[in-house]
Design a protein around this motif. Sequence first.
Motif, PDB file in Angstrom:
ATOM      1  N   ASP A  78       1.078  -6.586   2.526  1.00  0.00           N
ATOM      2  CA  ASP A  78       0.780  -7.954   3.305  1.00  0.00           C
ATOM      3  C   ASP A  78       0.903  -7.854   5.201  1.00  0.00           C
ATOM      4  OD1 ASP A  78       0.592  -8.208   0.823  1.00  0.00           O
ATOM      5  OD2 ASP A  78       1.581  -9.929   0.619  1.00  0.00           O
ATOM      6  N   TYR A  79       2.252  -7.845   5.564  1.00  0.00           N
ATOM      7  CA  TYR A  79       1.885  -8.141   7.028  1.00  0.00           C
ATOM      8  C   TYR A  79       1.282  -6.995   7.919  1.00  0.00           C
ATOM      9  CZ  TYR A  79       6.723 -10.225   6.764  1.00  0.00           C
ATOM     10  OH  TYR A  79       7.895 -11.541   6.472  1.00  0.00           O
ATOM     11  N   GLN A  80       0.901  -6.235   6.946  1.00  0.00           N
ATOM     12  CA  GLN A  80       0.047  -5.339   8.225  1.00  0.00           C
ATOM     13  C   GLN A  80      -1.241  -5.737   7.924  1.00  0.00           C
ATOM     14  OE1 GLN A  80       1.210  -1.739   9.698  1.00  0.00           O
ATOM     15  NE2 GLN A  80      -0.547  -3.233  11.439  1.00  0.00           N
ATOM     16  N   GLU A  81      -1.707  -6.699   6.649  1.00  0.00           N
ATOM     17  CA  GLU A  81      -2.640  -6.838   6.753  1.00  0.00           C
ATOM     18  C   GLU A  81      -3.072  -8.442   8.063  1.00  0.00           C
ATOM     19  OE1 GLU A  81      -6.280  -8.052   3.882  1.00  0.00           O
ATOM     20  OE2 GLU A  81      -4.118  -7.370   2.871  1.00  0.00           O
TER      21      GLU A  81
ATOM     22  N   LEU B 201       2.212   5.289   5.868  1.00  0.00           N
ATOM     23  CA  LEU B 201       1.512   5.032   4.309  1.00  0.00           C
ATOM     24  C   LEU B 201       2.138   3.664   3.460  1.00  0.00           C
ATOM     25  CD1 LEU B 201       2.121   8.826   3.091  1.00  0.00           C
ATOM     26  CD2 LEU B 201       0.433   8.155   3.930  1.00  0.00           C
ATOM     27  N   ALA B 202       3.700   3.486   3.540  1.00  0.00           N
ATOM     28  CA  ALA B 202       3.944   2.430   3.093  1.00  0.00           C
ATOM     29  C   ALA B 202       3.038   1.515   4.054  1.00  0.00           C
ATOM     30  CB  ALA B 202       5.033   2.334   3.233  1.00  0.00           C
ATOM     31  N   ALA B 203       2.657   0.716   4.920  1.00  0.00           N
ATOM     32  CA  ALA B 203       1.937   0.132   5.531  1.00  0.00           C
ATOM     33  C   ALA B 203       0.336  -0.232   5.343  1.00  0.00           C
ATOM     34  CB  ALA B 203       2.389  -0.710   7.336  1.00  0.00           C
ATOM     35  N   LEU B 204      -0.415   0.669   4.496  1.00  0.00           N
ATOM     36  CA  LEU B 204      -1.637   0.584   4.869  1.00  0.00           C
ATOM     37  C   LEU B 204      -1.945   1.227   3.156  1.00  0.00           C
ATOM     38  CD1 LEU B 204      -2.721   2.446   8.008  1.00  0.00           C
ATOM     39  CD2 LEU B 204      -3.891   0.128   7.068  1.00  0.00           C
ATOM     40  N   ALA B 205      -1.664   2.071   2.594  1.00  0.00           N
ATOM     41  CA  ALA B 205      -1.234   2.973   1.076  1.00  0.00           C
ATOM     42  C   ALA B 205      -1.166   2.012  -0.205  1.00  0.00           C
ATOM     43  CB  ALA B 205      -2.051   4.332   1.233  1.00  0.00           C
TER      44      ALA B 205
ATOM     45  N   ALA C   3      -7.939   7.686   1.912  1.00  0.00           N
ATOM     46  CA  ALA C   3      -8.796   9.193   2.997  1.00  0.00           C
ATOM     47  C   ALA C   3      -7.585   8.717   4.370  1.00  0.00           C
ATOM     48  CB  ALA C   3      -9.807   8.407   3.412  1.00  0.00           C
ATOM     49  N   TYR C   4      -7.224   7.600   4.474  1.00  0.00           N
ATOM     50  CA  TYR C   4      -6.217   7.398   5.832  1.00  0.00           C
ATOM     51  C   TYR C   4      -4.713   8.222   5.673  1.00  0.00           C
ATOM     52  CZ  TYR C   4      -3.191   5.783   9.152  1.00  0.00           C
ATOM     53  OH  TYR C   4      -2.962   5.531  10.608  1.00  0.00           O
ATOM     54  N   ALA C   5      -4.273   7.766   4.350  1.00  0.00           N
ATOM     55  CA  ALA C   5      -3.408   8.343   3.571  1.00  0.00           C
ATOM     56  C   ALA C   5      -3.499  10.187   3.223  1.00  0.00           C
ATOM     57  CB  ALA C   5      -2.994   7.294   2.492  1.00  0.00           C
ATOM     58  N   LEU C   6      -4.618  10.353   2.845  1.00  0.00           N
ATOM     59  CA  LEU C   6      -4.528  11.971   3.529  1.00  0.00           C
ATOM     60  C   LEU C   6      -4.860  12.664   4.501  1.00  0.00           C
ATOM     61  CD1 LEU C   6      -5.579  14.391   1.463  1.00  0.00           C
ATOM     62  CD2 LEU C   6      -7.918  14.145   1.889  1.00  0.00           C
ATOM     63  N   ARG C   7      -5.362  11.747   5.732  1.00  0.00           N
ATOM     64  CA  ARG C   7      -4.828  12.928   6.576  1.00  0.00           C
ATOM     65  C   ARG C   7      -3.541  12.457   7.649  1.00  0.00           C
ATOM     66  NH1 ARG C   7      -8.654  13.158  11.047  1.00  0.00           N
ATOM     67  NH2 ARG C   7      -7.460  12.854  13.150  1.00  0.00           N
ATOM     68  N   ARG C   8      -2.793  11.920   7.051  1.00  0.00           N
ATOM     69  CA  ARG C   8      -0.909  11.535   7.430  1.00  0.00           C
ATOM     70  C   ARG C   8      -0.692  12.394   7.108  1.00  0.00           C
ATOM     71  NH1 ARG C   8      -0.542   7.271  11.337  1.00  0.00           N
ATOM     72  NH2 ARG C   8       1.292   8.612  11.857  1.00  0.00           N
ATOM     73  N   LEU C   9      -0.749  12.998   5.536  1.00  0.00           N
ATOM     74  CA  LEU C   9       0.194  13.514   5.045  1.00  0.00           C
ATOM     75  C   LEU C   9      -0.714  15.062   5.510  1.00  0.00           C
ATOM     76  CD1 LEU C   9      -0.417  12.319   0.714  1.00  0.00           C
ATOM     77  CD2 LEU C   9       1.821  12.538   2.854  1.00  0.00           C
ATOM     78  N   SER C  10      -2.142  15.825   5.604  1.00  0.00           N
ATOM     79  CA  SER C  10      -2.535  16.303   6.223  1.00  0.00           C
ATOM     80  C   SER C  10      -1.387  17.125   7.695  1.00  0.00           C
ATOM     81  CB  SER C  10      -4.131  16.585   6.017  1.00  0.00           C
ATOM     82  OG  SER C  10      -4.303  16.316   6.928  1.00  0.00           O
ATOM     83  N   ASP C  11      -1.013  16.448   8.137  1.00  0.00           N
ATOM     84  CA  ASP C  11      -0.773  16.417   9.570  1.00  0.00           C
ATOM     85  C   ASP C  11       0.914  16.565   9.890  1.00  0.00           C
ATOM     86  OD1 ASP C  11      -3.203  15.051  11.048  1.00  0.00           O
ATOM     87  OD2 ASP C  11      -2.246  13.513  11.205  1.00  0.00           O
ATOM     88  N   LEU C  12       1.580  16.533   8.177  1.00  0.00           N
ATOM     89  CA  LEU C  12       2.218  16.381   8.532  1.00  0.00           C
ATOM     90  C   LEU C  12       3.156  18.790   8.060  1.00  0.00           C
ATOM     91  CD1 LEU C  12       4.108  14.234   5.817  1.00  0.00           C
ATOM     92  CD2 LEU C  12       4.598  14.841   7.878  1.00  0.00           C
ATOM     93  N   GLY C  13       1.253  18.925   7.820  1.00  0.00           N
ATOM     94  CA  GLY C  13       1.718  20.434   7.675  1.00  0.00           C
ATOM     95  C   GLY C  13       2.526  21.084   6.388  1.00  0.00           C
TER      96      GLY C  13
END
Length: 416
Positions: free
Chosen positions: A21-24, A69-73, A406-416
Amino acid sequence: MERYDQLYRLYDEYDTATLRDYQEFVDLFPPVDSRVALDHWQNAREDLDERRDEIREAFPQGGETYAALAALATREQAFTALDLYTEYGRGVNVLVLDVDETLRSAGNTDNEIPRETLHLLTRFHEEGMPIVICTGQTLENVKGFLIQGLGNGVVHAGDVSIVYEAGTGVFTPGHGADTKQLLYEDLGDDIQAVFSRVRSRVLPDAPESLRRGCHLQGNEFNVTLKPNFETGSGRAHNIIEGGLVYLMDLLEESVGTVLDDVDDPTARGYARAFYAAGDPEIRGVLEATGEQPDTDADDVPDAFAALFERIDVAYYEADAAEIGSLELNKVVGVEAALDVLGVDDPFALVMGDSKSDLRVMRWAAENDAGIGAAPDHASPDVLDHVLATDELVFDRGDAAGLLRMAYALRRLSDLG
């Protein structure tokens, strides 16, 4: 299982709903000239930063990712993203997005792209994600609302491409000689001659009821009849059914002219028989209007069938009747756009609702080049494909939810 455990911990131990809610609020706060409102925004921003910092410190490995992730998904979006990463082992590296009834919808919005969706697209752009807008609309229409919604700087930054008129052209600003590609210029002379004749005659030769009830969309190549009534209304439905039948007859006459075979072609019903045999929606329109041909599909001469096989006739209920080239479709346009953008190994999120979008989804699935998603009111064939693959179906008007996933998927993939 460690990442699953980390996500469970994130969503069980932290108030992620308040964080979102804060992020939005911070992201979508409208420009106002009010000191009180600006102070409220600043306080929200400080609370947001404190909550994100708390998560960063609690997750030494990947804290920035988990805070994002917590702020967007939502919990569901994050776990869906992790399931997809587990399945495919990679994140989305390009967005391929239809517009009408996908990014925007007349169902429960004002038919403009929602601010939340535009903001997410801007976030993807800022993080270097190429975006391909893939639509049946004209280039000028698409450029107009993209510049209005995303800003001239984003559209002309060099990593946004527009596949327009369902693949007849590609526009990618900032790429010199490759900025605009007129793919239809590479078609054979016979196909170009057919389309030229159809376009020149489609309105002058139309029955008066069609001339008054519909208009020709301002395409560069495709021939599209649009209703002069509200899309989806009963009057639009009737006029587009009539327009579809008329277009097929005109197409047949034009093919006959190119083949030098014009002996009363409209009375033979070759186009009606050919396209009805291959498309149940077209067959249904002919049955509903009492315009079934006497000719059988097997009786269509080979020369006519050979050209029909290269030409698409499309029916969009109460919205449009259209002919286009089957040698040019959204897949061809997307491949051209990806080439200009330099995306050599795509894994796209393909979002769309129609049969033309389905071709791109199937291309992505067959080439391990991405995943498909559709709104819940998409055509049955599209929904069947999406449900049979990754079940990425979203509510009408809520493209933002899928973009968050999709954003969450992108960020999780960045963890390797």
